[in-house]
Design an enzyme around this catalytic site. Structure first.
Site, PDB file in Angstrom:
ATOM      1  N   HIS A  27      66.162  48.811  78.425  1.00  0.00           N
ATOM      2  CA  HIS A  27      66.512  49.526  77.198  1.00  0.00           C
ATOM      3  C   HIS A  27      67.986  49.328  76.856  1.00  0.00           C
ATOM      4  CE1 HIS A  27      68.571  53.065  79.100  1.00  0.00           C
ATOM      5  NE2 HIS A  27      67.747  52.814  80.106  1.00  0.00           N
ATOM      6  N   ASP A  34      69.589  51.491  74.466  1.00  0.00           N
ATOM      7  CA  ASP A  34      70.242  52.735  74.081  1.00  0.00           C
ATOM      8  C   ASP A  34      70.928  53.344  75.295  1.00  0.00           C
ATOM      9  OD1 ASP A  34      67.542  53.190  75.073  1.00  0.00           O
ATOM     10  OD2 ASP A  34      67.856  55.302  74.625  1.00  0.00           O
ATOM     11  N   GLU A  92      64.870  55.011  75.099  1.00  0.00           N
ATOM     12  CA  GLU A  92      64.494  55.425  76.449  1.00  0.00           C
ATOM     13  C   GLU A  92      65.185  56.709  76.876  1.00  0.00           C
ATOM     14  OE1 GLU A  92      64.510  55.421  80.934  1.00  0.00           O
ATOM     15  OE2 GLU A  92      66.167  55.537  79.481  1.00  0.00           O
ATOM     16  N   GLU A  93      66.414  56.888  76.445  1.00  0.00           N
ATOM     17  CA  GLU A  93      67.188  58.043  76.879  1.00  0.00           C
ATOM     18  C   GLU A  93      66.798  59.325  76.142  1.00  0.00           C
ATOM     19  OE1 GLU A  93      68.830  58.042  79.401  1.00  0.00           O
ATOM     20  OE2 GLU A  93      69.793  56.114  79.762  1.00  0.00           O
ATOM     21  N   HIS A 121      74.970  57.717  83.683  1.00  0.00           N
ATOM     22  CA  HIS A 121      75.174  58.983  82.976  1.00  0.00           C
ATOM     23  C   HIS A 121      76.472  59.681  83.378  1.00  0.00           C
ATOM     24  CE1 HIS A 121      70.655  59.624  81.810  1.00  0.00           C
ATOM     25  NE2 HIS A 121      71.006  58.362  81.799  1.00  0.00           N
TER      26      HIS A 121
END
Length: 459
Positions: free
Chosen positions: A82, A84, A147-148, A432
């Site tokens: 992904h 994003d 995805e996030e 993150h």
């Protein structure tokens, strides 16, 4: 082919092309024109443009996703990543969207989750193509865009496009992750009577913006005439070893608690700012109604193993259940909390839901399920799992076994899928977090593994 030597030759190309993706701040934003915002549309276009320039077949699926394809034949092998990313947050040593290389590490938001690993998989495909290798099966690098957040992009993509026979996602760790826990996002809402039997009143309460992250900051606005508030906070900070600030002005106190943000799949490794703040509020002379609700929430989520919600579970395949209080919002008599659960693969979703409904009912709250991803489990003896594991052990010289995680990866979007890298056992897990980064040597080694894997699966 000597993939070890070849992968090292592609290090500079990897850095250059990864930079092109990493400098685009591809965080979701509302948009009338683009499915997930202009930045995410831009990064998808950039990734496909890079591949087109390198001679690959590409397709943009209405801005919801895209793919880069290599090889021929009826069979299709998928590699899902992904583009994003989560919001950058504060406290970075450098601009999170101006990627830098320092001490052989690549720093940027998305360097580890997931643009860096996606580029490693892409470079592995390009390496094989440059060497004149012609896969006897189609290899498709599928690029997700949401995805996030809600996975709407990959859902749309597979409504329009072919499902691979097997596939992997480079969005976790090696050697092979053959099972992932069930994932459940929920909200609980509490309605409170307007009682004034306390000397301190909560006017506002807020913290967290993503349920899949341990919240880094939480804030309470208090109506107070208590001159001892600063002293109480000082004592609480020393007792709990947390960072907190207080500003008192015009009969109002603003308390900010700082925590440590980590991915919600490992909440025990972080420091939850919301539970930290709630603990302090419980030491204040609040109204009986406000204190009662705060106490319920604090008790339910102080422990990250689900004990406070009466859903503590574990199994031999995937380990213990985890719980993360990811958000809180209090305003005008309504308190709403959001949380993320990761439950073991042998536990039924209905069992978890029944337990939650029972506990929340006792708390006099209202439960709402926001999102649910069932657990996945591909047997260790599956030929695809065995091939990936054999490649990893052959390249690294190790003798590891397939394992499980609490994270939710795009492997769940496949009929038969696993997570495969790109982190190694000694790689720092910075997804993150501020100063997110990857070791460049790890990415070079991942390129070697992915190239070998594609070769073995399609020769």
């Amino acid at each position: 082919m000597n993939f070890n030597t070849l992968s090292n030759d592609y290090k500079e190309e990897y850095i250059k092309k990864a930079f092109e993706l990493l400098k685009i701040p591809s965080v979701f934003e509302e948009s009338d024109r683009y499915p997930y915002g202009k930045a995410i549309d831009d990064v998808l276009d950039k990734a496909l443009s890079i591949a087109e320039d390198d001679g690959f077949v590409t397709k943009n699926v209405d801005g919801h996703g895209g793919h880069i394809e290599f090889g021929e034949g009826e069979d299709l092998i998928g590699i899902l990543g992904h583009l994003d990313v989560v919001p950058a947050g504060e406290g970075w040593s450098s601009n999170p969207f101006e990627p830098v290389v320092k001490d052989n590490k690549l720093y940027a938001r998305g360097a580890q989750d997931d643009k860096g690993p996606v580029m490693a998989a892409y470079i592995a495909m390009k390496l094989l193509k440059d060497q004149g290798f012609h896969p006897k099966k189609r290899v498709r690098l599928i690029l997700g865009t949401d995805e996030e957040r809600d996975w709407k992009g990959i859902e749309y993509y597979f409504k329009e496009e072919e499902m691979p026979a097997v596939g992997f996602t480079p969005d976790a760790s090696f050697p092979v992750i053959h099972a992932e826990k069930g994932l459940l996002d929920c909200f609980i809402t509490f309605e409170m009577e307007d009682r004034k039997d306390g000397t301190i009143e909560i006017l506002q309460l807020a913290g967290g913006d993503r349920l899949n992250m341990v919240p880094e900051e939480a804030t309470a606005v208090l109506k107070t005439a208590d001159n001892n508030l600063k002293k109480k906070l000082k004592e609480y900070k020393e007792k709990e070893n947390i960072e907190a600030l207080l500003e008192v002005k015009d009969g109002r106190g603003i308390v900010k608690v700082k925590g440590k943000a980590v991915h919600a799949s490992k909440p025990e490794e972080g420091q939850n700012a919301i539970t930290g703040l709630l603990g302090f509020l419980l030491e204040l002379p609040l109204s009986s109604t406000q204190k009662g609700v705060i106490r319920k929430i604090h008790k339910a989520f102080l422990m990250t193993d689900g004990e406070g919600l009466d859903i503590k579970r574990s199994d031999k395949v995937s380990g213990p259940l985890t719980s993360n209080l990811g958000s809180i919002e209090f305003h005008e008599g309504t308190c709403k909390v959001g949380f993320n659960l990761r439950y073991p693969v042998t536990v039924e979703y209905e069992t978890v839901l029944e337990c939650l409904e029972r506990v929340v009912s006792k708390m006099n709250g209202t439960l709402k399920v926001y999102d649910h991803l069932p657990s996945i489990h591909l047997d260790k003896g599956h030929p695809f799992v065995e091939t990936l594991l054999d490649v990893y052990n052959s390249v690294t010289g190790e003798r590891l076994s397939a394992h499980t995680i609490g994270g939710a990866t795009y492997a769940r979007a496949l009929d038969a899928g696993v997570a495969y890298g790109a982190l190694f056992a000694d790689s720092p897990d910075t997804a993150h977090q501020k100063d997110e980064h990857v070791f460049l040597d790890d990415m070079v080694r991942a390129i070697e593994i992915y190239a070998t894997c594609i070769y073995e699966l399609t020769k």
